[in-house]
Design an enzyme around this catalytic site. Sequence first.
Site, short mmCIF file in Angstrom:
data_model
loop_
_atom_site.label_atom_id
_atom_site.label_comp_id
_atom_site.label_asym_id
_atom_site.label_seq_id
_atom_site.Cartn_x
_atom_site.Cartn_y
_atom_site.Cartn_z
N LYS A 162 0.78 -1.17 0.07
CA LYS A 162 -0.24 -0.09 0.00
C LYS A 162 0.97 1.39 -0.06
O LYS A 162 1.78 1.33 0.75
CB LYS A 162 -0.76 -0.11 1.46
N GLU A 180 -19.73 -8.01 8.63
CA GLU A 180 -20.92 -7.50 9.41
C GLU A 180 -21.86 -8.54 9.98
O GLU A 180 -22.41 -8.36 11.09
CB GLU A 180 -21.78 -6.35 8.71
N ARG A 186 -25.93 -4.87 5.85
CA ARG A 186 -25.59 -6.17 5.39
C ARG A 186 -26.07 -7.25 6.25
O ARG A 186 -25.82 -8.34 6.22
CB ARG A 186 -24.07 -6.31 5.24
#
Length: 631
Positions: free
Chosen positions: A283, A370, A398
């Site tokens: 990253k 979730e 979700r």
Amino acid sequence: MSDSALYPLLHRIDTPGDLRQFEQPELLPLADELRRFLIESVSRTGGHLAASLGTIELTLALHYVYDTPEDRLVWDVGHQSYPHKILTGRRERMPSLRQKDGLSGFPRRQESEYDTFGVGHSSTSVSAALGMALAARQQQSDRRAVAVIGDGALTAGMAFEALNHAGDMDANMLVILNDNDMSISPNVGGLANHLARILSGRLYASMREGSKKVLSVMPSVWELARRAEEHMKGMVIPGTLFEELGFNYIGPVDGHDLNTLIKTLRNLRQLKGPQFLHIVTKKGKGYPPAEDNPCTYHGVRPFDIDSGKPHAGSPAGGPTYTEVFGQWLCDMAAADERLVGITPAMREGSGLVTFAEQYPDRYFDVGIAEQHAVTLAGGLAADGMKPVLAIYSTFLQRAYDQLIHDIAIQNLPVLFAIDRAGIVGPDGATHAGSFDLSYLRAIPNLTIMAPADENECRQMLSTGFQLNGPTAVRYPRGTGMGVAVEPTLATLEVGRGELRREGKRVAILSFGALLGNALAAAEELDATVANMRFIKPLDTELLQQLAADHDLLVTLEDNAIQGGAGSAVSQWLDEQPHSVRVLHLGLPDEFLEHGSREQLLATAGLDTEGIIRTITAVLGEPPLAKHATLA
């Protein structure tokens, strides 16, 4: 100096077709230009930088090898898609990124034919790409489908459901795991890259398939050979899981080695069936501040390239709602050892950093999962703990089944701290918390609160924590009215609102963070203002009083009008002997695009001027604006 002089190779590309005219040696300096252009562009607009810097080489390789847009390329989440946007005809529009009426921060089908699937939430890419691969098979087309998914997104159950199905379907698709944080990352280097080139080649594939056919007539020998192959690959390749799911696993590959990526992708594009390529990236690659602190540079405000520091903005005006929650969580944890904090991979965004440091044994980051987060909270609550689940409004969607089935039906004491409620802003429709009041209000046993300011947010969190049942406190992104936050753990009386201003004819019933706009509008209109606080249960005594003393009740909420707090008011009034008119102000029946919160509130008519304009029009009986309904 012009952009064409600064980026001479990049300015030769208007479509990936132009890119495919390049000689391969030209791609390395092109990658450098693309990286520099991306850093400069995002430094001006803000956005998701670190993830996009990590996919420069992958994006170039994919568009160089695959015949996009005929071949389908699906990005998971979309945080890493900025290089893709630049290479697909949107370079000149990058200054409008995440601005009102500008480029979206995520792939959108309406924006470009190269954005084959709209994203924003994680872990959807494999399912979507599988659907596209199956569509190609039904249509007898040779086009290919590629899903790019990160190691974080791979923690979600939906991704594994799709992988399991894809292997069973034997579809012609490629899943690329962009791994930038997993423990298997060190398996990168010359040997791994060499193995990837071999294992992705036609010779290995044909030998592997041929041996299967020959040895399948001798089951015991075939089983021995299969286990030997898995053992040998398992020593250098962490891909046994994906092989068991039916994929041909290749990797790990250095995701910044452009030549190896191109060779491997060329090989893979020729293979039939489900393929899995594991690449390892960094990253923030190529920009030292982002490499050193990729979390900070995941999503950034406009910043100075040389220092890496964000440009000075307007004064914050006090703590954000997220910071208020984070401080309350630590204070309540000190007061009650039963408290545990849960987050689905949003420690920083939801304000749990300090809590995680102070109470590591009571902090649970479940990854991008979730559904699991909600039922985990239910299990903890069932055995005497007091879970606080910090979650964004849009992500709680979700886990709706778990919220009903595992929490509400059992009436378990779980506190949902719902951040980013209402209009969020630059991230657009996928991240807006526009529907939580509507989808929560229908659930029995659930207490629902919306604070008008930062101090009230703290009080509501304390109130919900003390209740012996499920509770939701929903609050917006950013700062509120700038009121002082008291350090106590004081609670509110459940189901009781308050009058903030007394006026004539019109009463504005404000649910949540738009109270400041309501008060400002009321000064102009000489209207009454009630801070309702509770969506469920409603303060029916206050409603009774307001209905009796006013000609028009105006409900105001940062939520969809359909099924929201205003609907609750009308449903109650329908059962009462009142003839008072009711006007509902809220979010329109459409998906609002990206822009600042202030711009989007104005678009919806929920800023002070919009509230005044609509109420004045209703009192004068002209047509209603689209953001209002009159009951």
